[in-house]
Scaffold this motif. Structure first.
Motif, PDB file in Angstrom:
ATOM      1  N   LEU A 169      49.674  22.171  25.623  1.00  0.00           N
ATOM      2  CA  LEU A 169      48.236  22.096  25.884  1.00  0.00           C
ATOM      3  C   LEU A 169      47.926  21.409  27.209  1.00  0.00           C
ATOM      4  O   LEU A 169      46.793  21.015  27.463  1.00  0.00           O
ATOM      5  N   ASP A 170      48.929  21.274  28.067  1.00  0.00           N
ATOM      6  CA  ASP A 170      48.738  20.624  29.363  1.00  0.00           C
ATOM      7  C   ASP A 170      47.932  21.513  30.295  1.00  0.00           C
ATOM      8  O   ASP A 170      47.827  22.735  30.125  1.00  0.00           O
ATOM      9  N   THR A 171      47.374  20.911  31.332  1.00  0.00           N
ATOM     10  CA  THR A 171      46.482  21.632  32.238  1.00  0.00           C
ATOM     11  C   THR A 171      47.226  22.613  33.136  1.00  0.00           C
ATOM     12  O   THR A 171      46.654  23.629  33.555  1.00  0.00           O
ATOM     13  N   ARG A 172      48.479  22.346  33.432  1.00  0.00           N
ATOM     14  CA  ARG A 172      49.255  23.305  34.229  1.00  0.00           C
ATOM     15  C   ARG A 172      49.379  24.635  33.484  1.00  0.00           C
ATOM     16  O   ARG A 172      49.286  25.705  34.086  1.00  0.00           O
ATOM     17  N   SER A 173      49.564  24.575  32.170  1.00  0.00           N
ATOM     18  CA  SER A 173      49.602  25.800  31.370  1.00  0.00           C
ATOM     19  C   SER A 173      48.252  26.510  31.386  1.00  0.00           C
ATOM     20  O   SER A 173      48.187  27.744  31.449  1.00  0.00           O
ATOM     21  N   VAL A 174      47.165  25.739  31.351  1.00  0.00           N
ATOM     22  CA  VAL A 174      45.829  26.332  31.413  1.00  0.00           C
ATOM     23  C   VAL A 174      45.630  27.048  32.746  1.00  0.00           C
ATOM     24  O   VAL A 174      45.056  28.150  32.803  1.00  0.00           O
ATOM     25  N   ALA A 175      46.105  26.452  33.840  1.00  0.00           N
ATOM     26  CA  ALA A 175      45.971  27.093  35.156  1.00  0.00           C
ATOM     27  C   ALA A 175      46.728  28.424  35.195  1.00  0.00           C
ATOM     28  O   ALA A 175      46.274  29.395  35.808  1.00  0.00           O
ATOM     29  N   ARG A 176      47.874  28.475  34.546  1.00  0.00           N
ATOM     30  CA  ARG A 176      48.615  29.739  34.472  1.00  0.00           C
ATOM     31  C   ARG A 176      47.859  30.756  33.627  1.00  0.00           C
ATOM     32  O   ARG A 176      47.920  31.959  33.895  1.00  0.00           O
ATOM     33  N   ILE A 316      39.664  14.825  19.998  1.00  0.00           N
ATOM     34  CA  ILE A 316      41.037  15.241  19.764  1.00  0.00           C
ATOM     35  C   ILE A 316      41.626  16.010  20.940  1.00  0.00           C
ATOM     36  O   ILE A 316      42.794  15.831  21.293  1.00  0.00           O
ATOM     37  N   MET A 317      40.839  16.868  21.611  1.00  0.00           N
ATOM     38  CA  MET A 317      41.406  17.607  22.742  1.00  0.00           C
ATOM     39  C   MET A 317      41.612  16.721  23.959  1.00  0.00           C
ATOM     40  O   MET A 317      42.418  17.042  24.829  1.00  0.00           O
ATOM     41  N   HIS A 318      40.870  15.611  24.037  1.00  0.00           N
ATOM     42  CA  HIS A 318      41.168  14.647  25.097  1.00  0.00           C
ATOM     43  C   HIS A 318      42.590  14.128  24.930  1.00  0.00           C
ATOM     44  O   HIS A 318      43.363  14.067  25.887  1.00  0.00           O
ATOM     45  N   ARG A 319      42.938  13.767  23.712  1.00  0.00           N
ATOM     46  CA  ARG A 319      44.301  13.300  23.466  1.00  0.00           C
ATOM     47  C   ARG A 319      45.304  14.431  23.701  1.00  0.00           C
ATOM     48  O   ARG A 319      46.320  14.252  24.370  1.00  0.00           O
ATOM     49  N   ALA A 320      45.022  15.591  23.093  1.00  0.00           N
ATOM     50  CA  ALA A 320      45.988  16.689  23.100  1.00  0.00           C
ATOM     51  C   ALA A 320      46.318  17.162  24.511  1.00  0.00           C
ATOM     52  O   ALA A 320      47.457  17.557  24.792  1.00  0.00           O
ATOM     53  N   THR A 321      45.350  17.100  25.410  1.00  0.00           N
ATOM     54  CA  THR A 321      45.573  17.554  26.788  1.00  0.00           C
ATOM     55  C   THR A 321      45.935  16.402  27.720  1.00  0.00           C
ATOM     56  O   THR A 321      46.961  16.416  28.392  1.00  0.00           O
ATOM     57  N   TRP A 322      45.080  15.364  27.770  1.00  0.00           N
ATOM     58  CA  TRP A 322      45.323  14.253  28.702  1.00  0.00           C
ATOM     59  C   TRP A 322      46.681  13.599  28.462  1.00  0.00           C
ATOM     60  O   TRP A 322      47.352  13.189  29.416  1.00  0.00           O
TER      61      TRP A 322
END
Length: 454
Positions: A169-176, A316-322
């Motif tokens: 759930l990291d942001t690099r995966s979101v960018a992809r 929860i998504m703050h934890r899951a991503t940040w």
């Protein structure tokens, strides 16, 4: 639908891309209560992406996408994210006439999407009985241990209920995922408007795919260069104190000092509520710079009137991503030293409750930091950076650090206190100035940068 032919292998910063990307099958958007039904020209669809971008042939999920088609001559495609983590980014585009300026609605196909793990894109699932538990900054090793154990139990419940996606759930995966959306759209290039957390998506997309990016706007900027819990706490405290000093006059500041003294002794009460120092700091952080600040301080001092106490649990998504994007794991001793430094930097307000909650929320979190802090220079990207002069969530200092890593990036400052400068309904002249600067940049690609109202 037809397939978009792609090269057999595309570089994804160390990950392989699927050999082809299916075009999006646009259809009527599903209901999104309590919001009204999307109007004419609004469509929705999905894009398949791998759960793990390093295993592109593995399990897939569907990312939910919305589109507002250009009302007049199309200049390009604008992908947007309004922030979070955790906000369903497809929703604002489904309400595009209420969210975006007419010039943007006329000139761009506007694309929104729910990031992986959010909304209609395989939302993360956790044990609801654990999600909303709140913690004050621990004062003892035992309390610290309880916090760490709780976060671990919560995270493991999310992993069990969500499956493999939990660890990606990291942001690099979101960018992809954004790049997968671009390919599915058949767009040669996209422009990107990221606000708050969305600025981190934009930065990662610019790092990974600079040749696919036309124009980049980052508004309310997150700095991925913060490498420790202490750095987050200190930056947050310094900004909170700046806002505190700007908006409280000497008499109000003296009153707050007396309130903290009573809270430290355990004698600050409002009705049946005993107000702790942490509760007082959270209140001040919440209402600094707003029209309600004076009334809140007066009510606490007199014991009369309404005081809107709020909980400070971490979404929860703050934890899951940040917690996969930042390396903030620390020890009780180190946390104590960092909080002492924050208190020294912010004698009036003591600390920034947002940054403190973020750091506490990641202690014991079971997912690995798969996207650790980094500060690469991004060349060849046409960017504009917008920020408030004072911003408790994303300090101006963060914006300028990021701007320094993007050579030639324009800068726009709104000389006030707030978060996210660019909105459809600009009210004051300085907001209208930001509106002109950002809109003009997106349409023309030109923006010299300015201090609006300064």
């Amino acid at each position: 639908m037809t397939k978009l032919l792609l090269a057999a292998v595309l570089s994804l910063g160390g990950a392989l891309a699927p050999q082809s990307a299916s075009a999006i099958q646009w259809e009527k958007c599903p209901p999104d209560p309590p919001f009204p039904a999307p109007g004419e020209g609004i469509e929705c669809g999905t894009v398949k992406v791998p759960v793990n971008w390093s295993l592109p042939g593995g399990e897939q999920i569907k990312v939910f996408v919305s589109r507002s088609k250009a009302r007049k001559q199309k200049l390009g495609t604008l992908v947007t994210n309004p922030g979070g983590p955790g906000n369903p980014g497809a929703t604002p585009v489904m309400m595009a006439p209420e969210e975006f300026p007419d010039e943007i609605l006329d000139s761009f196909d506007i694309i929104g999407f729910d990031p992986r793990g959010v909304g209609r894109s395989r939302p993360i699932q956790c044990d609801d009985t654990l999600v909303t538990k709140t913690f004050t900054p621990p004062a003892t090793q035992a309390a610290w241990g309880e916090l760490v154990a709780h976060n671990r139990r919560l995270g493991e419940s999310c992993r069990k209920k969500t499956g493999p996606l939990f660890d990606h759930l990291d942001t690099r995966s979101v960018a992809r995922d954004v790049e997968a959306i671009r390919r599915a759209l058949g767009a040669e290039k996209i422009s990107f408007l990221g606000q708050s957390y969305g600025t981190l998506i934009g930065q990662h997309y610019a790092q990974l795919f600079p040749d696919k990016l036309d124009r980049l706007v980052l508004d309310g900027v997150v700095d991925h260069g913060l490498k420790t819990a202490a750095a987050h706490l200190l930056d947050g405290a310094q900004e909170a104190e700046r806002v505190y000093r700007e908006h409280l006059d000497p008499a109000q500041s003296r009153t707050v000092t007396l309130l903290f003294a009573k809270a430290d002794r355990g004698t600050l009460k409002h009705g049946k509520t005993t107000v702790t120092p942490h509760m007082l700091t959270v209140l001040l952080n919440q209402y600094l710079g707003t029209a309600h600040m004076k009334e809140v301080i007066k009510s606490l001092a007199t014991g009369k009137g309404e005081v809107p106490f709020t909980s400070s649990y971490v979404e929860i998504m703050h934890r899951a991503t940040w917690c996969q994007d930042f390396s903030v794991a620390t020890t009780f001793a180190q946390f104590g030293k960092a909080m002492a430094a924050a208190r020294k930097a912010a004698p009036g307000i003591r600390y920034n409750s947002q940054s403190t909650n973020f750091v506490l929320g990641c202690q014991g979190w079971p997912a690995k930091v798969t996207n650790p802090p980094a500060t690469p220079e991004v060349k060849g990207v046409n960017a504009l950076i917008a920020t408030y002069e004072r911003d408790l969530a994303t300090p101006k200092a963060w914006a300028w650090r990021v701007a320094a890593r993007i050579p030639g990036a324009g800068r726009v400052v709104l000389p006030a206190t707030g978060h996210i400068t660019y909105r459809r309904n600009a009210v004051i002249d300085a907001q209208k100035c930001v509106h002109r600067e950002v809109t003009g940049f997106l349409i023309t690609g030109k923006g010299s940068g300015t201090t609006c109202g300064g």
